[in-house]
Design a protein around this motif. Structure first.
Motif, PDB file in Angstrom:
ATOM      1  N   MET A   1      -1.377  13.992 -22.896  1.00 42.97           N
ATOM      2  CA  MET A   1      -1.806  12.683 -22.424  1.00 42.97           C
ATOM      3  C   MET A   1      -1.294  11.622 -23.385  1.00 42.97           C
ATOM      4  N   ASP A   2      -0.756  10.598 -22.845  1.00 39.38           N
ATOM      5  CA  ASP A   2      -0.228   9.484 -23.622  1.00 39.38           C
ATOM      6  C   ASP A   2      -1.390   8.726 -24.266  1.00 39.38           C
ATOM      7  N   PRO A   3      -1.425   8.620 -25.613  1.00 43.58           N
ATOM      8  CA  PRO A   3      -2.546   7.927 -26.259  1.00 43.58           C
ATOM      9  C   PRO A   3      -2.593   6.438 -25.930  1.00 43.58           C
ATOM     10  N   LEU A   4      -1.486   5.889 -25.465  1.00 47.37           N
ATOM     11  CA  LEU A   4      -1.463   4.473 -25.118  1.00 47.37           C
ATOM     12  C   LEU A   4      -1.777   4.233 -23.640  1.00 47.37           C
ATOM     13  N   ALA A   5      -1.945   5.303 -22.911  1.00 48.15           N
ATOM     14  CA  ALA A   5      -2.215   5.170 -21.479  1.00 48.15           C
ATOM     15  C   ALA A   5      -3.584   4.544 -21.258  1.00 48.15           C
ATOM     16  N   VAL A   6      -3.627   3.690 -20.285  1.00 42.76           N
ATOM     17  CA  VAL A   6      -4.870   3.027 -19.912  1.00 42.76           C
ATOM     18  C   VAL A   6      -5.107   3.305 -18.436  1.00 42.76           C
ATOM     19  N   THR A   7      -6.302   3.682 -18.115  1.00 47.27           N
ATOM     20  CA  THR A   7      -6.635   3.891 -16.717  1.00 47.27           C
ATOM     21  C   THR A   7      -7.036   2.552 -16.122  1.00 47.27           C
ATOM     22  N   LEU A   8      -6.284   2.127 -15.125  1.00 46.22           N
ATOM     23  CA  LEU A   8      -6.589   0.866 -14.465  1.00 46.22           C
ATOM     24  C   LEU A   8      -7.638   1.102 -13.392  1.00 46.22           C
ATOM     25  N   GLU A   9      -8.536   0.177 -13.273  1.00 43.70           N
ATOM     26  CA  GLU A   9      -9.563   0.281 -12.246  1.00 43.70           C
ATOM     27  C   GLU A   9      -8.929  -0.033 -10.896  1.00 43.70           C
ATOM     28  N   HIS A  10      -9.134   0.860  -9.953  1.00 43.08           N
ATOM     29  CA  HIS A  10      -8.562   0.643  -8.629  1.00 43.08           C
ATOM     30  C   HIS A  10      -9.655   0.744  -7.572  1.00 43.08           C
ATOM     31  N   HIS A  11      -9.378   0.117  -6.457  1.00 39.14           N
ATOM     32  CA  HIS A  11     -10.345   0.052  -5.364  1.00 39.14           C
ATOM     33  C   HIS A  11      -9.655   0.475  -4.074  1.00 39.14           C
ATOM     34  N   HIS A  12     -10.217   1.473  -3.418  1.00 42.44           N
ATOM     35  CA  HIS A  12      -9.627   1.965  -2.171  1.00 42.44           C
ATOM     36  C   HIS A  12     -10.055   1.143  -0.962  1.00 42.44           C
ATOM     37  N   PHE A  13     -11.220   0.555  -1.006  1.00 45.23           N
ATOM     38  CA  PHE A  13     -11.754  -0.153   0.158  1.00 45.23           C
ATOM     39  C   PHE A  13     -11.947  -1.633  -0.155  1.00 45.23           C
ATOM     40  N   THR A  14     -10.895  -2.273  -0.614  1.00 40.69           N
ATOM     41  CA  THR A  14     -10.966  -3.678  -0.985  1.00 40.69           C
ATOM     42  C   THR A  14     -11.464  -4.543   0.164  1.00 40.69           C
ATOM     43  N   TYR A  15     -11.055  -4.226   1.363  1.00 35.03           N
ATOM     44  CA  TYR A  15     -11.427  -5.026   2.532  1.00 35.03           C
ATOM     45  C   TYR A  15     -12.519  -4.339   3.346  1.00 35.03           C
ATOM     46  N   GLY A  16     -13.312  -3.520   2.692  1.00 33.70           N
ATOM     47  CA  GLY A  16     -14.376  -2.805   3.393  1.00 33.70           C
ATOM     48  C   GLY A  16     -13.789  -1.695   4.249  1.00 33.70           C
ATOM     49  N   TRP A  17     -14.392  -1.487   5.373  1.00 36.62           N
ATOM     50  CA  TRP A  17     -13.974  -0.400   6.260  1.00 36.62           C
ATOM     51  C   TRP A  17     -12.891  -0.822   7.244  1.00 36.62           C
ATOM     52  N   LEU A  18     -12.411  -2.058   7.143  1.00 33.51           N
ATOM     53  CA  LEU A  18     -11.383  -2.543   8.062  1.00 33.51           C
ATOM     54  C   LEU A  18     -10.121  -1.681   8.001  1.00 33.51           C
ATOM     55  N   ASN A  19      -9.582  -1.479   6.813  1.00 35.94           N
ATOM     56  CA  ASN A  19      -8.347  -0.698   6.694  1.00 35.94           C
ATOM     57  C   ASN A  19      -8.516   0.753   7.136  1.00 35.94           C
ATOM     58  N   PRO A  20      -9.557   1.452   6.685  1.00 34.12           N
ATOM     59  CA  PRO A  20      -9.703   2.832   7.174  1.00 34.12           C
ATOM     60  C   PRO A  20      -9.891   2.904   8.693  1.00 34.12           C
ATOM     61  N   ALA A  21     -10.642   1.971   9.254  1.00 33.09           N
ATOM     62  CA  ALA A  21     -10.854   1.981  10.709  1.00 33.09           C
ATOM     63  C   ALA A  21      -9.547   1.706  11.450  1.00 33.09           C
ATOM     64  N   MET A  22      -8.780   0.730  10.955  1.00 35.08           N
ATOM     65  CA  MET A  22      -7.488   0.443  11.583  1.00 35.08           C
ATOM     66  C   MET A  22      -6.537   1.621  11.426  1.00 35.08           C
ATOM     67  N   GLY A  23      -6.538   2.233  10.255  1.00 34.99           N
ATOM     68  CA  GLY A  23      -5.681   3.398  10.029  1.00 34.99           C
ATOM     69  C   GLY A  23      -6.018   4.534  10.976  1.00 34.99           C
ATOM     70  N   LEU A  24      -7.298   4.790  11.152  1.00 38.35           N
ATOM     71  CA  LEU A  24      -7.730   5.841  12.072  1.00 38.35           C
ATOM     72  C   LEU A  24      -7.330   5.507  13.506  1.00 38.35           C
ATOM     73  N   ALA A  25      -7.459   4.243  13.880  1.00 39.99           N
ATOM     74  CA  ALA A  25      -7.074   3.827  15.235  1.00 39.99           C
ATOM     75  C   ALA A  25      -5.571   4.020  15.459  1.00 39.99           C
ATOM     76  N   PHE A  26      -4.757   3.646  14.474  1.00 38.70           N
ATOM     77  CA  PHE A  26      -3.313   3.853  14.606  1.00 38.70           C
ATOM     78  C   PHE A  26      -2.977   5.340  14.644  1.00 38.70           C
ATOM     79  N   ALA A  27      -3.658   6.139  13.830  1.00 40.11           N
ATOM     80  CA  ALA A  27      -3.413   7.586  13.833  1.00 40.11           C
ATOM     81  C   ALA A  27      -3.741   8.180  15.199  1.00 40.11           C
ATOM     82  N   ALA A  28      -4.851   7.761  15.784  1.00 37.43           N
ATOM     83  CA  ALA A  28      -5.243   8.284  17.100  1.00 37.43           C
ATOM     84  C   ALA A  28      -4.275   7.819  18.185  1.00 37.43           C
ATOM     85  N   ALA A  29      -3.923   6.544  18.161  1.00 40.05           N
ATOM     86  CA  ALA A  29      -3.004   6.015  19.178  1.00 40.05           C
ATOM     87  C   ALA A  29      -1.631   6.676  19.070  1.00 40.05           C
TER      88      ALA A  29
END
Length: 193
Positions: free
Chosen positions: A1-29
């Motif tokens: 592990m790189d001693p200078l490595a920093v773990t950046l805080e990330h967010h998967h649902f920045t826009y709430g459930w909009l993106n996952p719901a749209m992604g699921l809709a596109f996958a189904a269509a």
């Protein structure tokens, strides 16, 4: 592990459930459209017609159902304190890989009359292409940091991609009725997500 490595805080649902719901809709269509095109490919009277329907199924499943779902999910992802950009060439390559992977899988698996060896080979090739699409798409994301992957999770994602691709290819070979296609599309979309 790189001693200078920093773990950046990330967010998967920045826009709430909009993106996952749209992604699921596109996958189904995309899955439903691809299953429909696959049905027409099986019934095609000429080789040229069959290839055109396979191309349509590849664009629907690979381009809409798989790639579009992944890209929608990616634009819902943020990293605290970092701007996110996408490399256009790698993003386009990831799209092409998704379509090519599905087209290859459909062509190799051969439809209803093909045996299990061809289906398994098609699933392996399609799954490998989906893995390539995913990690190429992730390489297209520029956050100003370095992304590190856990090899066990990469291997698990590859296994899931191959199994899901094999199941999806089987669906494209046998599903004929709209109700069955809707159910198969739902299963495929959940597998993609």
């Amino acid at each position: 592990m790189d001693p200078l490595a920093v773990t950046l805080e990330h967010h998967h649902f920045t826009y709430g459930w909009l993106n996952p719901a749209m992604g699921l809709a596109f996958a189904a269509a995309g899955s439903f459209l691809g299953l429909t095109a696959s049905r027409y490919a099986r019934a095609a009277a000429t080789r040229g017609s069959r290839l055109r329907w396979i191309l349509m199924a590849s664009l629907a499943i690979g381009g809409i159902g798989i790639w579009m779902m992944h890209f929608i999910a990616m634009i819902g992802f943020t990293v605290t304190g970092a701007d996110i950009a996408y490399d256009p060439a790698l993003t386009a390559l990831s799209f092409g890989l998704a379509v090519l992977a599905v087209g290859t899988g459909l062509s190799v698996s051969g439809g209803r009359r093909a045996g299990w060896p061809r289906l398994l080979l098609g699933g392996l090739l399609c799954g490998a292409g989906v893995v390539g699409m995913h990690y190429t798409g992730m390489a297209a994301v520029a956050t100003g940091g370095r992304v590190v992957y856990d090899p066990v999770l990469v291997a698990a994602s590859a296994a899931v991609a191959v199994v899901a691709s094999t199941v999806a290819l089987r669906f494209t070979a046998v599903v004929d009725r709209r109700g069955s296609m809707a159910l198969a599309a739902a299963v495929m979309s959940v597998a993609v997500v």
